[in-house]
Design a protein around this motif. Sequence first.
Motif, PDB file in Angstrom:
ATOM      1  N   LEU A 175       1.046  -1.368  -0.061  1.00 24.49           N
ATOM      2  CA  LEU A 175      -0.031  -0.062  -0.068  1.00 24.49           C
ATOM      3  C   LEU A 175       0.968   1.327   0.060  1.00 24.49           C
ATOM      4  CD1 LEU A 175      -2.473  -0.869   2.910  1.00 24.49           C
ATOM      5  CD2 LEU A 175      -2.698  -1.172   0.541  1.00 24.49           C
ATOM      6  N   SER A 176       0.425   2.308  -0.535  1.00 26.35           N
ATOM      7  CA  SER A 176       1.109   3.501  -0.579  1.00 26.35           C
ATOM      8  C   SER A 176       0.187   4.621  -0.482  1.00 26.35           C
ATOM      9  CB  SER A 176       2.403   3.798  -1.523  1.00 26.35           C
ATOM     10  OG  SER A 176       1.770   3.447  -2.765  1.00 26.35           O
ATOM     11  N   VAL A 177       0.699   5.883   0.096  1.00 28.24           N
ATOM     12  CA  VAL A 177      -0.219   7.098   0.174  1.00 28.24           C
ATOM     13  C   VAL A 177       0.736   8.166  -0.217  1.00 28.24           C
ATOM     14  CG1 VAL A 177       0.780   7.268   2.512  1.00 28.24           C
ATOM     15  CG2 VAL A 177      -1.845   8.135   1.982  1.00 28.24           C
ATOM     16  N   ARG A 178      -0.083   9.189  -0.854  1.00 22.85           N
ATOM     17  CA  ARG A 178       0.667  10.253  -1.043  1.00 22.85           C
ATOM     18  C   ARG A 178      -0.283  11.480  -0.327  1.00 22.85           C
ATOM     19  NH1 ARG A 178       1.697  10.532  -7.128  1.00 22.85           N
ATOM     20  NH2 ARG A 178      -0.193  11.771  -7.212  1.00 22.85           N
ATOM     21  N   ARG A 179       0.165  12.227   0.361  1.00 22.38           N
ATOM     22  CA  ARG A 179      -0.764  13.280   1.230  1.00 22.38           C
ATOM     23  C   ARG A 179      -0.400  14.516   0.449  1.00 22.38           C
ATOM     24  NH1 ARG A 179      -1.688  11.449   6.414  1.00 22.38           N
ATOM     25  NH2 ARG A 179      -0.650   9.355   6.724  1.00 22.38           N
ATOM     26  N   GLY A 180      -1.263  15.524   0.902  1.00 24.15           N
ATOM     27  CA  GLY A 180      -1.472  16.819   0.395  1.00 24.15           C
ATOM     28  C   GLY A 180      -1.674  16.980  -1.267  1.00 24.15           C
ATOM     29  N   GLN A 181      -2.720  15.947  -1.386  1.00 24.00           N
ATOM     30  CA  GLN A 181      -3.265  16.036  -2.722  1.00 24.00           C
ATOM     31  C   GLN A 181      -4.189  16.995  -2.904  1.00 24.00           C
ATOM     32  OE1 GLN A 181      -2.090  13.608  -5.116  1.00 24.00           O
ATOM     33  NE2 GLN A 181      -0.556  13.961  -3.254  1.00 24.00           N
ATOM     34  N   VAL A 182      -4.311  17.691  -4.246  1.00 24.17           N
ATOM     35  CA  VAL A 182      -5.050  18.635  -4.535  1.00 24.17           C
ATOM     36  C   VAL A 182      -6.058  17.965  -5.482  1.00 24.17           C
ATOM     37  CG1 VAL A 182      -5.186  21.134  -5.848  1.00 24.17           C
ATOM     38  CG2 VAL A 182      -3.266  20.447  -4.246  1.00 24.17           C
TER      39      VAL A 182
END
Length: 456
Positions: A308-315
């Motif tokens: 699993l991965s996550v990318r925060r601060g998405q617009v």
Amino acid sequence: MQIHSNFPMVVAKFGGTSVADYAALQRCADIIVNNPAIRLVVVSAAAGVTNRLAALAAGIADSAAREQVLTEIMTIQHNIQQELQPAPEVAAQIRDYLVNMAQLSAQLAEQTLEAAQDELLAYGERCSSLLLTEVLRQRGHTARDFNACEVIRTDSHFGHADPRPKRIGMLVKEHLSGLLENYCVVTQGFIGADAAGRTTTLGRGGSDYSAALFAEALNAHALQIWTDVDGIYSCDPRQVPNARPITEITFAEAAEMATFGAKILHPATLVPAQRAQVPVFVGCTREPEKPGTWIRNQTQERPVCRALSVRRGQVLLTVRSLNMLHARGFLAELFAILARHRISVDLITTSEVSVALTLDATGSHSSGRKLVTPKLMAELEALCDVSVEEGLALIAVIGHQLSNTPRVASRIFSCISEKNIRMISQGASPNNLCFLVREDDATDILQTLHRGFLEA
Ligand SMILES: Nc1ncnc2c1ncn2[C@@H]1O[C@H](COP(=O)(O)OP(=O)(O)O)[C@@H](O)[C@H]1O
Ligand SMILES: N[C@@H](CC(=O)OP(=O)(O)O)C(=O)O
């Protein structure tokens, strides 16, 4: 040492924490000295240095505040030198670098000059390669420092430059291959130069990418990425404490992980490695004996869910226009604007009159510039109504045949049925299923999914 043409050549990259202080540099030297196949070493700036240089590059008007940041950078270098006791010419070179950093940051406090920003950012890596070369020399290893700008040719997009692999291949043959026959060469990641010889940077985290470009140009036997964790984990261990190391993973899966936020690798790293069929090893500088992770074309196991991965601060940008209704060319215009701003899109959904899309900040700009600038907004607003939602996180489930395996999506969404899912993308790649959630929910969702899919 003379190397033979069939000698297995390994390129080893050491990240910021691996070169953070004198003891860390000695651990890098242990790995290098114990493996004669390591002929090219690519280093990052010591941990914390690029962040500080980026702050200076963005322009700190208050001279006392600027001095403070410069002193912090100087302290990191001085602490290393105090234990290392480098040769006088090395100490003098570092002093020159520090003077240049001070001059450039004063200049950048006055006005924004993109070329000067990259020039400044490059000094972190330049100091590291000089210091690691000196550590190796003191250990009796035949090492020499090499300026990556001589061979890493890029375009002129300062802060996020695109490398020119063919030109790099030629320059490496011309300027570097010969040296590798007699020396263990230490060079800088993250930096290159355009055709006019001006220093450029490849975007934050770009040293992995540099190392892969070198490995491709040299047709290396393997690329080793040495970092602060003992391989690629099933999820970022800082966010999911139960995450476990993966011993083998395919290029395709690792590329998805990197693209969707696994900070352990720069997302572009695997492109040159896969192009040149160079297997990649990820290991921990503190525990080099651990198995680490091998990234290869094929793996023995092909689980549906690997990580699993996550990318925060998405617009999330939602654009609406009645002109879209039965019209042709609206999306082309929209994408042309985004392309002019060098923005790529990753998730996208469309309806009759609106398009929602997330922006890919992959290998973000070296000086931390935001993707959604007032200029971009003005161009979009001339075309359609635009709304911007922030505070979102993109979660990716990564594995094999995710879009063709029955019940995968239903299992994923039933695990997190309490949470609001803002957008879903499935089917474009068999290796991922992505969805957008509120950033506050991300850790909880990752831990729940990890328990449900990866801890059985
Ligand atoms: N799936 C993952 N597996 C391992 N580490 C991960 C993963 N996702 C994110 N990370 C983070 O990546 C970090 C290493 O990357 P980075 O800090 O860029 O290292 P370096 O400075 O050596 O390049 C780890 O400390 C870890 O928190
Ligand atoms: N020093 C640069 C390049 C880099 O790749 O660093 P690291 O290997 O520490 O992630 C940065 O911080 O962005």
